[in-house]
Scaffold this active site. Structure first.
Site, short mmCIF file in Angstrom:
data_model
loop_
_atom_site.label_atom_id
_atom_site.label_comp_id
_atom_site.label_asym_id
_atom_site.label_seq_id
_atom_site.Cartn_x
_atom_site.Cartn_y
_atom_site.Cartn_z
N GLY A 20 0.81 -1.21 0.00
CA GLY A 20 0.00 0.00 0.00
C GLY A 20 0.84 1.26 0.00
O GLY A 20 1.89 1.32 -0.64
N SER A 21 0.40 2.24 0.75
CA SER A 21 1.01 3.57 0.74
C SER A 21 2.16 3.66 1.74
O SER A 21 2.51 2.68 2.42
CB SER A 21 -0.05 4.61 1.09
OG SER A 21 -0.43 4.48 2.45
N GLU A 26 5.56 -3.41 0.60
CA GLU A 26 5.67 -2.94 -0.80
C GLU A 26 4.87 -1.66 -0.87
O GLU A 26 3.65 -1.67 -0.79
CB GLU A 26 5.14 -4.01 -1.76
CG GLU A 26 5.59 -3.75 -3.20
CD GLU A 26 4.68 -2.79 -3.94
OE1 GLU A 26 5.00 -1.57 -3.95
OE2 GLU A 26 3.68 -3.24 -4.49
N LEU A 27 5.59 -0.53 -1.01
CA LEU A 27 4.99 0.78 -0.76
C LEU A 27 5.01 1.70 -1.97
O LEU A 27 4.93 2.92 -1.83
CB LEU A 27 5.70 1.46 0.42
CG LEU A 27 5.75 0.63 1.70
CD1 LEU A 27 6.46 1.38 2.80
CD2 LEU A 27 4.36 0.22 2.15
N CYS A 64 1.83 0.41 -8.81
CA CYS A 64 3.05 0.83 -8.13
C CYS A 64 4.22 0.99 -9.09
O CYS A 64 5.17 1.71 -8.78
CB CYS A 64 3.42 -0.19 -7.05
SG CYS A 64 2.22 -0.32 -5.74
N GLU A 93 4.64 9.68 -5.73
CA GLU A 93 3.99 8.65 -6.56
C GLU A 93 2.65 9.20 -7.03
O GLU A 93 1.77 9.45 -6.20
CB GLU A 93 3.79 7.37 -5.74
CG GLU A 93 3.12 6.26 -6.53
CD GLU A 93 2.91 5.00 -5.71
OE1 GLU A 93 2.96 3.90 -6.30
OE2 GLU A 93 2.68 5.11 -4.49
#
Length: 476
Positions: free
Chosen positions: A229-230, A248-249, A284, A378
């Site tokens: 996520g964030s 996993e950002l 992502c 992002e």
């Protein structure tokens, strides 16, 4: 094709509740279905059930884990149209892309089925000195125990699969919180898991909002938290205590187009279009920054702008739609504001830039200031910026001038440039002659810097969900 309502899953069983949560059709904004919401007592029972399932799951043999995973893959294939439609509705993902994600869901479970019987150890030579004659070392991998998962909205099938399938293959009971806005795919996966003979308590799938998901992060009975996520993930890691954490950002993926790509620009543009605007850029590893050698910059820009203007936006249920809605109007408004900020600071809009509710046009910009949010952050939407460079060292420095490092791409015919990119780019992965958005479900996937820690990809996730146990044996 959607049910009127969906249960949550507690210790392998479907459960209803008085509290229900609406799931919206992301294109129409109307309620598409409702899902049952568990209370705090159900969360506690899910965790306690996972703890009780630790030994049964550890003793659930590899061939049995393989059979469960293969059953799931087969059933997903049988229900492919249903899964794709649900994904199209709940995520706003164009139907062609939704069907593609179902294919990856099936592949991920099939890969996990294969890996379930490959969790081998090794023999270690301990006779490294005369005093150690007769000593032998052996290792095996054992499951960690209960694990917790929190998944995002953008790939509500395959990113769930990348946590659930390795957990089953490793022999770990799990509790999953799918994204609030896109829970349906995870619940259908739960429905199919409930058909199997997994030990009681092996899985729970809970439709929780962020405020009520804290036990999945903080409870010490979990041995691992896996979050996708964030940047909120760093806060969760700080609250997770002693458990292992994988994150996993996201990223702001860059792609280098080398000077020798002039004859191949049509193919390059085709891939850039997909990478930047697939799923409205809500990936992502969406192509966000495009660095083009100055000698071919103007030609690539012309072709890329022309191709972008041809993309059809609209109802994701129509087969010819390429650009669907962003996940909600707030996300589209946020990115539109960033684009306007960059434009007012001197950035040049090449195409797109307009917003209508949750629909944001596919947008290209150039001359974007280095400190602009669309450059530094992002964007997670249908946007990409272009910039020329004169020499390869400059291109590498531009890519590395980022707080993120998930994946990068380079189009080049130069082996030297390909190897230098691999050696010098501060990324979890470097994709040569394709976009950074490329992913195959058996490869290691994860990032450095703000992009996270740990790796997904079935075998690598199994490693994270298990640990090495050593046995040393001395000859009689």
């Amino acid at each position: 094709m959607l049910e009127k309502s969906y249960p949550y899953y507690l210790a392998n069983k479907p459960q209803t509740s008085k509290e229900m949560m609406d799931v919206l059709d992301k294109y129409t904004g109307k309620c598409a279905t409702r899902v049952a919401v568990p209370d705090a007592a159900a969360v506690e029972k899910a965790i306690a059930s996972a703890v009780k399932a630790t030994v049964p799951m550890r003793e659930f043999r590899p061939w049995a884990r393989q059979a469960v995973l293969q059953h799931c893959a087969d059933r997903f294939a049988e229900r492919q149209e249903e899964l794709a439609y649900a994904l199209c509705v709940e995520a706003g993902k164009p139907i062609k892309d939704s069907a593609g994600e179902v294919t990856r869901l099936i592949e991920t479970f099939r890969i996990a089925a294969e890996e379930a019987v490959r969790t081998n150890g090794e023999t270690i030579n301990l006779e490294i000195a005369r005093r150690l004659e007769g000593y032998h070392g052996y290792t095996k991998r054992v499951p960690l125990g209960p694990v917790s998962f929190i998944t995002p909205f953008n790939f509500p099938l395959n990113l769930v699969a990348h946590k659930v399938a390795p957990a089953i293959a490793a022999g770990c009971p799990f509790v999953l919180k799918p994204a609030e806005r896109t829970p349906i795919g995870a619940l259908i996966i739960g429905e199919i898991l409930a058909e199997t003979d997994l030990p009681k308590g092996a899985f729970s799938i809970l439709n929780l909002d962020g405020k009520h998901a804290s036990p999945l992060v903080e409870d010490p009975r979990f041995k691992l938290l896996s979050f996708t996520g964030s940047q909120l993930g760093w806060d969760l890691k700080a609250k997770a205590g002693h458990k292992k954490v994988t994150l996993e950002l996201g990223g702001n993926a860059a792609c280098i187009i080398d000077a020798d790509q002039g004859p191949k620009l049509d193919k390059v543009v085709e891939r850039l279009i997909f990478g930047a605007f697939y799923q409205s850029g809500q990936s992502c590893i969406s192509v966000q920054r495009i660095y083009v050698h100055a000698s071919i910059y103007e030609e690539l820009k012309r072709k890329l702008v022309a191709a972008t203007k041809k993309l059809k936006a609209g109802d994701p249920k129509k087969k010819d739609t390429f650009i669907g809605p962003m996940i909600d109007e707030a996300a589209a408004t946020r990115l539109h504001d960033w684009i306007e900020e960059a434009r007012k600071a001197g950035g040049k809009l090449l195409c797109g830039g307009k917003r209508d509710g949750a629909m944001l046009e596919a947008t290209l910009m150039e001359a974007v200031p280095g400190k602009a949010k669309v450059n530094r952050n992002e964007v997670f939407g249908p946007f990409a910026l272009l910039a020329p460079y004169q020499d390869f060292d400059k291109a590498v420095s531009l890519v590395n001038d980022s707080d993120y490092g998930l994946q990068a791409g380079i189009f080049t015919d130069s082996l030297d440039h390909a190897m230098r990119a691999w050696n010098e780019l501060e990324q979890g992965g470097v994709i040569v002659n394709d976009i950074p958005s490329f992913r195959v479900d058996n490869m290691p996937y994860g990032g450095v810097k703000y992009s996270g820690i740990g790796r997904e990809g079935v075998r690598y996730a199994i490693d994270d969900m298990s640990e090495i146990r050593l046995m040393v044996m001395k000859e009689g």
